[in-house]
Scaffold this motif. Sequence first.
Motif, PDB file in Angstrom:
ATOM      1  N   LEU A 258      -3.702  17.276  28.227  1.00  0.00           N
ATOM      2  CA  LEU A 258      -4.835  17.753  29.239  1.00  0.00           C
ATOM      3  C   LEU A 258      -6.406  17.159  29.005  1.00  0.00           C
ATOM      4  O   LEU A 258      -7.073  16.917  29.693  1.00  0.00           O
ATOM      5  N   ILE A 268      -6.142  18.466  37.953  1.00  0.00           N
ATOM      6  CA  ILE A 268      -4.618  19.056  37.959  1.00  0.00           C
ATOM      7  C   ILE A 268      -5.008  20.465  38.875  1.00  0.00           C
ATOM      8  O   ILE A 268      -5.886  21.347  38.790  1.00  0.00           O
ATOM      9  N   PRO A 269      -3.743  20.400  39.837  1.00  0.00           N
ATOM     10  CA  PRO A 269      -2.878  19.755  40.202  1.00  0.00           C
ATOM     11  C   PRO A 269      -2.821  18.781  41.250  1.00  0.00           C
ATOM     12  O   PRO A 269      -2.037  18.054  41.676  1.00  0.00           O
ATOM     13  N   TYR A 286      -6.353  28.468  30.391  1.00  0.00           N
ATOM     14  CA  TYR A 286      -6.654  27.098  30.915  1.00  0.00           C
ATOM     15  C   TYR A 286      -7.029  27.179  32.343  1.00  0.00           C
ATOM     16  O   TYR A 286      -6.502  28.286  32.944  1.00  0.00           O
ATOM     17  N   ILE A 290      -1.348  26.608  32.948  1.00  0.00           N
ATOM     18  CA  ILE A 290      -0.553  25.505  32.785  1.00  0.00           C
ATOM     19  C   ILE A 290       0.820  26.118  32.983  1.00  0.00           C
ATOM     20  O   ILE A 290       1.530  27.047  32.187  1.00  0.00           O
ATOM     21  N   GLU A 333      -0.369  27.499  37.697  1.00  0.00           N
ATOM     22  CA  GLU A 333      -1.137  26.774  38.733  1.00  0.00           C
ATOM     23  C   GLU A 333      -0.954  25.246  38.696  1.00  0.00           C
ATOM     24  O   GLU A 333      -1.264  24.611  39.621  1.00  0.00           O
ATOM     25  N   SER A 334      -0.696  24.743  37.426  1.00  0.00           N
ATOM     26  CA  SER A 334      -0.672  23.244  37.225  1.00  0.00           C
ATOM     27  C   SER A 334       0.350  22.475  37.964  1.00  0.00           C
ATOM     28  O   SER A 334       0.199  21.252  38.019  1.00  0.00           O
ATOM     29  N   SER A 335       1.204  23.242  38.507  1.00  0.00           N
ATOM     30  CA  SER A 335       2.374  22.379  39.138  1.00  0.00           C
ATOM     31  C   SER A 335       2.794  22.973  40.391  1.00  0.00           C
ATOM     32  O   SER A 335       3.965  22.707  40.993  1.00  0.00           O
TER      33      SER A 335
END
Length: 335
Positions: A258, A268-269, A286, A290, A333-335
């Motif tokens: 990160l 990201i993302p 974060y 994540i 949220e990151s993917s």
Amino acid sequence: MAKRASIRDIAEAMQVSISTISAVLNGKAAERRISDPLRDKILKYAKQINYQPNMLARGLRTGKSNIVCMLVEDISDPFFAAIAREMEKQMASIGYKIFYSSTENDLDIAQSLIQTYRDRQVDAYIIAPTPGLEKTIESLEAEQLPVVIFDRNLPKIETHNVLIDNLTGTLNATRQLVESGRKNIALVTLDSKQTQMMDRLKGYQDAIKNEKQKPIVLKLNYNRGVDDITPQLKDFFIKNASIDAILFTTNYLTASGLKALKNIGKSIPNDVAVIGYDDNTNFSLYTPTITAVSQPTKEIVVAIKNILQKLLTGKIKGKKETVLLPTTLIQRESS
């Protein structure tokens, strides 16, 4: 420094036998038909002089220390720290204390620590083994000392194991990235032959092969701090500019990754989706939060305790027991 009070000191002060003092302090006054007034008088005096039992001497007499040792790679790692906290509670529930140490994944350190614990006659061993520890573990078991291996196993020897289905963990995480439309999915992992890391690599490889995508893998050496590996990660991400998703196989690799992505201006993302391994509270703090593969820490500890309890009471004989637990993909949220 004041001399530590002993059972002999209490016996002399109370003018009774050492065996009487020992019976009272070990909760056996009724069994020895010691009167309540004398029992209370002894306990009051012991408290007054701040008597503390010599646990090593008690262990020599009884053959039990009521202590279990736990060896892990790094006790400051969030995964192992969570295991240690829960282990203290679970072992206390059956009358045992936990001593734990970090091996730094170094064979010499692990062997030295095990010898130290053997010298102190601990009752059982919980070990996340370093490579090459097979003979040491076999020698413990030859002495009929309870041993449970966790996190990773040693395929060359038969042991009691509590393991995680790491292969399915990374397989499902990679599939999730594919299903979200990612076409160039990278894996950042450790250059390690340990079973848990090999399984995480294979899960990714199987998913990538099934989807007919090209594997993009970076293997990093163990024992590198965040600042040491950040430049390597930046270089890898820049050289592989088409990467649109990254799966990291440990929490500290995720943290380093990160940082590297931020340094090269990747969003990201939007630019790159990210999934980490070994979920911890930091991942939910974060921005963005994540996505992570979570290992079931409480279930791991309960399974270890259950096997140890059976070993300590002689209820397991013969075939070794292995427990395999599933992971959970926590979507954020990151993917």
